[in-house]
Design an enzyme around this catalytic site. Sequence first.
Site, PDB file in Angstrom:
ATOM      1  N   LYS A  79       0.797  -1.228   0.000  1.00  0.00           N
ATOM      2  CA  LYS A  79       0.000   0.000   0.000  1.00  0.00           C
ATOM      3  C   LYS A  79       0.827   1.274   0.000  1.00  0.00           C
ATOM      4  O   LYS A  79       0.281   2.352  -0.213  1.00  0.00           O
ATOM      5  CB  LYS A  79      -0.985   0.008   1.168  1.00  0.00           C
ATOM      6  CG  LYS A  79      -1.937  -1.164   1.212  1.00  0.00           C
ATOM      7  CD  LYS A  79      -2.787  -1.411  -0.029  1.00  0.00           C
ATOM      8  CE  LYS A  79      -3.641  -0.292  -0.467  1.00  0.00           C
ATOM      9  NZ  LYS A  79      -4.775  -0.770  -1.320  1.00  0.00           N
ATOM     10  N   SER A 128      -2.951 -12.625   3.524  1.00  0.00           N
ATOM     11  CA  SER A 128      -3.315 -12.484   2.112  1.00  0.00           C
ATOM     12  C   SER A 128      -2.240 -13.078   1.199  1.00  0.00           C
ATOM     13  O   SER A 128      -2.521 -13.405   0.049  1.00  0.00           O
ATOM     14  CB  SER A 128      -3.607 -11.025   1.755  1.00  0.00           C
ATOM     15  OG  SER A 128      -2.460 -10.241   1.900  1.00  0.00           O
TER      16      SER A 128
HETATM   17  N1  PMP Z   1      -3.368  -7.808   1.390  1.00  0.00           N
HETATM   18  C1  PMP Z   1      -3.289  -6.930   2.398  1.00  0.00           C
HETATM   19  C2  PMP Z   1      -2.632  -7.373   3.658  1.00  0.00           C
HETATM   20  C3  PMP Z   1      -3.822  -5.649   2.257  1.00  0.00           C
HETATM   21  O1  PMP Z   1      -3.750  -4.778   3.281  1.00  0.00           O
HETATM   22  C4  PMP Z   1      -4.449  -5.283   1.051  1.00  0.00           C
HETATM   23  C5  PMP Z   1      -5.051  -3.917   0.907  1.00  0.00           C
HETATM   24  N2  PMP Z   1      -6.213  -3.736   1.673  1.00  0.00           N
HETATM   25  C6  PMP Z   1      -4.524  -6.231   0.026  1.00  0.00           C
HETATM   26  C7  PMP Z   1      -3.957  -7.472   0.227  1.00  0.00           C
HETATM   27  C8  PMP Z   1      -5.221  -5.965  -1.275  1.00  0.00           C
HETATM   28  O2  PMP Z   1      -4.655  -4.971  -2.051  1.00  0.00           O
HETATM   29  P1  PMP Z   1      -5.567  -4.022  -2.958  1.00  0.00           P
HETATM   30  O3  PMP Z   1      -6.209  -3.028  -2.048  1.00  0.00           O
HETATM   31  O4  PMP Z   1      -4.629  -3.398  -3.912  1.00  0.00           O
HETATM   32  O5  PMP Z   1      -6.609  -4.886  -3.620  1.00  0.00           O
END
Ligand code: PMP
Length: 312
Positions: free
Chosen positions: A43, A260
């Site tokens: 991010k 994630s």
């Molecule tokens: N994994 C984590 C740990 C995140 O914080 C985020 C963002 N919320 C994402 C994946 C997904 O990324 P994006 O917002 O670009 O879809």
Amino acid sequence: MATILDLIGNTPLVELKNMTKHLPDNIHIYAKLERFNPGGSVKDRPALCMIQDGIDSGKLTPDKIILDSTSGNTGIALAMIGAVLNYKVRLVMPGNVSDERKRICRAYGADLIFSDPLEGSDGAILEARRIYEADSDRYFKPDQYNNPANPRSHEESTGPEIWRDTDGTVTHFIASLGTSGTLVGTGRFLKRSNPDIQIIAAEPDSPFHGIEGLKHIESSIVPGIYDASVHDQKIPISTEEAYDFTQQLALQEGLLCGQSCGCAMAAALKVAETMMKQGQAANIVAIFPDSGEKYLTTAVFSGNRMMDGAGI
Ligand code: PMP
């Protein structure tokens, strides 16, 4: 002289060798380790791009407070960048995000407001909207769910880096879905570079999941930046699978990851196994959004099989 902000991007791509031993030699899985950004996650890229865009457009002036709803990593990134560029940062997040995330944001000097944990990230979005609308002159709201600078940051950096670091040989790109910025922006660049590259979204399989940072799009407020035409496929991943693969990434690959990453890895292995059945080669790149330190006290790492000695 460089500042910490110049270290955003150009994260490393590493091959995962142990969890892929059952695959033939012509199938490779690579992880793009976004933890190496200075704020510790993917991010940092959209946060910097949205703030820069705000400054360039005149919407973010020195007297304004940066306000956004965030499940954590965007908040950390905005707080870090705000500290460097001398902006106050106010963040709305669900009350149940991990304690480590709250403490990190506070350490960078951000002011935190907690929304109802039962309402998840949508509750935080609505609360931030209320605060903004009550006093809009005071705030600059990057609005990561609707700001085109979010996917653009990935179109201009994440995508070109993957193309460069694989010498254009990437065949599949996998990203988990939060705001969808990573998937949409990186996917756009890669599709433009080679329309045959498969763009794949790894998505929690239900609205009530435990994968921090991610969204089950169908049951959520759909982000304005979401563009369903970019991905070729969506792979649903259960919380158990995501946790299991997160644990295995630490045990087998030495990668202490956020949940994630486990979600993206689960999807990468499903794609790899399909390609194996079809007898085809593949260079699969998966985004690993952050590292595991922030989640050590959450369910993914507490009382798991590592503690039972199975990793010895
Ligand atoms: N994994 C984590 C740990 C995140 O914080 C985020 C963002 N919320 C994402 C994946 C997904 O990324 P994006 O917002 O670009 O879809």
